[in-house]
Design a protein around this motif. Structure first.
Motif, PDB file in Angstrom:
ATOM      1  N   ALA A 131      -5.860  -6.489  -5.186  1.00  0.00           N
ATOM      2  CA  ALA A 131      -5.452  -5.756  -3.877  1.00  0.00           C
ATOM      3  C   ALA A 131      -5.794  -4.008  -3.981  1.00  0.00           C
ATOM      4  N   ARG A 132      -6.490  -3.763  -5.626  1.00  0.00           N
ATOM      5  CA  ARG A 132      -6.530  -2.982  -5.789  1.00  0.00           C
ATOM      6  C   ARG A 132      -7.761  -2.082  -5.533  1.00  0.00           C
TER       7      ARG A 132
ATOM      8  N   GLY B 137       6.678   0.494  -8.369  1.00  0.00           N
ATOM      9  CA  GLY B 137       7.589  -0.208  -9.442  1.00  0.00           C
ATOM     10  C   GLY B 137       8.746  -1.446  -8.604  1.00  0.00           C
ATOM     11  N   LEU B 138       9.895  -0.592  -8.197  1.00  0.00           N
ATOM     12  CA  LEU B 138      11.011  -0.791  -7.820  1.00  0.00           C
ATOM     13  C   LEU B 138      10.737  -1.967  -6.838  1.00  0.00           C
ATOM     14  N   LEU B 139      10.176  -1.093  -5.620  1.00  0.00           N
ATOM     15  CA  LEU B 139       9.622  -2.017  -4.287  1.00  0.00           C
ATOM     16  C   LEU B 139       8.993  -3.693  -4.626  1.00  0.00           C
TER      17      LEU B 139
ATOM     18  N   HIS C 206       1.481 -14.813   0.310  1.00  0.00           N
ATOM     19  CA  HIS C 206       2.740 -14.747   1.627  1.00  0.00           C
ATOM     20  C   HIS C 206       3.560 -13.272   0.250  1.00  0.00           C
ATOM     21  N   HIS C 207       3.997 -13.731  -0.531  1.00  0.00           N
ATOM     22  CA  HIS C 207       5.129 -12.652  -0.639  1.00  0.00           C
ATOM     23  C   HIS C 207       4.416 -10.791  -0.397  1.00  0.00           C
ATOM     24  N   TRP C 208       3.336 -10.271  -0.598  1.00  0.00           N
ATOM     25  CA  TRP C 208       3.250  -9.463  -0.243  1.00  0.00           C
ATOM     26  C   TRP C 208       2.494  -9.296   1.516  1.00  0.00           C
TER      27      TRP C 208
ATOM     28  N   LEU D  58       1.573  -2.022  -3.291  1.00  0.00           N
ATOM     29  CA  LEU D  58       1.818  -3.094  -3.255  1.00  0.00           C
ATOM     30  C   LEU D  58       1.627  -5.291  -3.376  1.00  0.00           C
ATOM     31  N   GLY D  59       0.430  -4.532  -2.764  1.00  0.00           N
ATOM     32  CA  GLY D  59       0.357  -6.112  -3.340  1.00  0.00           C
ATOM     33  C   GLY D  59      -0.625  -5.730  -4.488  1.00  0.00           C
ATOM     34  N   SER D  60      -1.390  -5.209  -5.082  1.00  0.00           N
ATOM     35  CA  SER D  60      -2.130  -5.873  -6.303  1.00  0.00           C
ATOM     36  C   SER D  60      -0.825  -5.499  -7.723  1.00  0.00           C
TER      37      SER D  60
END
Length: 467
Positions: free
Chosen positions: A82-83, A226-228, A265-267, A295-297
């Motif tokens: 996702a970058r 990073g934490l999320l 799916h998690h993303w 977040l996706g990446s």
């Protein structure tokens, strides 16, 4: 001050996006230092913030309908890293689209959606009854919002949170002390991929973000991402792996074209939470889209099938000494590596905790194998309890996956006390599993009087030797 205001200044962010500045929250010269003690006090509030991302199920609409929030026209180019910033629309999955595995479908006897809805309703009612009763017993009137950590949790738990930055932090003890409720979007029927695993990965990520080589370059947005990503990296995990979803023709496998199925799916589920909660609604649209992509990446990087890709790239950077953490792209790459390390750090914990994680993940493997056997499917690798022992699984995992990654991580960090501690635990734990494996083989030989070790067992023993 609200935690998000401490992580990034929305006014400054809006100004930078309007003027076309770099999509990072602060110029490097004005970054606050990420000191060792700073994040320790932020993490409990961050955990509560992550909880608030999820709205109560009673506020959601149409959860009985599985599906997608966005138009299916956006399915093109779903998978992959996702970058890529050119994609302006991120597909999100509807919250509540938990990939329930209705194994009766394998016998073509019923429809899965009906059963999934009943289970969700039962789970929600059970949670609400517990929450209501536990607070009433203490004379507290329950509020509408449900929190991951109750505000009046025990003093022991508060004391433990003060030690959250220590590598020997006992997540199992913390779970017992706080009576943390397993969140609706993680599933407590999973022995391994549940909310405790998510908390463990988040705590590990917290430790890695404090490493001096990385910490001095991180922006507040980097820390939040990073934490999320750590907290949400396995959200809605069904307790089976990608090959199982593919060979049972699960709808997620079709949706993501058999590529990083669970990670996608998690993303997408995480994006659904963020949008429904409107947590980022105060930010410019362009920045919200960038956060979703980053977040996706990060989450997609946890796909174990991409291990060699990331390891090769990390080795090349370290050999060439060309990592420039002042650059957003290189910082993001090291956040991906940090999350990958956090996701598989169990063998680097103290033996008492590492052994529990090993037993939990193998139990999840064996459950999948039992289901595959029951429905006459080919049993997946590592899922046959009769052939795949816990010691042999763990030795192979440590040898081929964990050791190579953590050795390169230690090269990056510069052999810090944390990295040396992790590698020390890893080698001791591997030696213990080897001793268990030798005992198993010795017992087997004495029982059948053959004195023979199978070719696979001999290979495992040789490959499991400590360097």
């Amino acid at each position: 001050m609200p935690v998000l205001d401490r992580f990034f200044n929305s006014t400054e962010l809006s100004r930078q996006w309007r003027t076309g500045g770099e999509p990072m929250p602060f110029p490097m010269g004005s970054l606050p230092s990420y000191q060792a003690g700073t994040l320790a006090c932020e993490l409990p509030e961050m955990i509560r913030m992550v909880k608030l991302i999820r709205m109560s199920s009673s506020e959601l609409r149409g959860t009985k309908h599985r599906g997608i929030l966005e138009s299916e026209d956006t399915l093109d180019g779903l998978s992959g890293d996702a970058r890529v910033r050119g994609q302006t629309v991120v597909l999100s999955e509807r919250r509540g689209s938990y990939p329930y595995i209705d194994f009766r479908l394998l016998n073509n006897t019923t429809h899965s959606g009906e059963i999934g809805t009943k289970k969700k309703v039962k789970r929600l009612l059970s949670f609400q009854r517990y929450f209501h009763a536990s607070r009433l017993l203490r004379g507290i009137v329950p509020q509408a919002s449900l929190y991951l950590l109750d505000e009046d949790y025990l003093g022991q738990a508060r004391h433990m949170l003060s030690k959250v930055g220590m590598w020997d932090f006992d997540i199992f003890l913390f779970d017992r002390l706080t009576n943390v409720m397993v969140q609706e979007d993680y599933h407590n029927q999973n022995p391994y991929h549940n909310a405790v695993h998510a908390a463990d990965v988040t705590q590990a990520m917290h430790c890695y973000l404090k490493e001096p080589k990385l910490a001095s370059f991180l922006t507040p947005l980097d820390i939040m991402l990073g934490l999320l990503a750590a907290a949400a990296h396995d959200v809605d995990h069904p307790g089976v792996n990608q090959p199982f979803l593919i060979k049972t023709n699960h709808h997620l496998a079709s949706l993501y074209q058999n590529v990083s199925v669970l990670e996608n799916h998690h993303w997408r589920s995480t994006i659904g939470m963020l949008r429904e909660s409107r947590l980022l609604a105060h930010l410019p649209k362009e920045m919200t889209q960038d956060i979703e992509q980053q977040l996706g990446s990060l989450i997609l990087a946890t796909d174990i099938n991409r291990q060699n890709e990331f390891l090769t790239q990390l080795k090349a950077h370290l050999e060439n000494k060309d990592l420039r953490l002042e650059d957003a792209q290189d910082r993001h790459f090291m956040l991906q590596i940090a999350l990958k390390c956090a996701d598989i750090c169990n063998p680097c914990r103290l033996w008492e905790m590492s052994k529990q994680w090993s037993e939990r993940v193998c139990e999840e493997f064996y459950r999948q194998g039992d289901l595959e056997q029951k429905f006459e499917l080919e049993i997946s690798p590592l899922c046959n309890q009769q052939k795949d022992s816990i010691p042999s699984i763990q030795i192979g995992f440590m040898t081929y996956i964990v050791e190579p990654l953590f050795e390169e991580w230690a090269r990056f960090t510069g052999d810090t006390p944390l990295s040396e501690n992790m590698l020390s635990h890893l080698r001791r734990n591997k030696a213990k599993w080897r001793s268990f494996l030798h005992k198993q083989h010795s017992s087997s030989r004495s029982n059948d009087h053959s004195g023979q070790v199978t070719e696979n067992e001999e290979q495992t023993l040789n490959e499991g030797d400590i360097p």
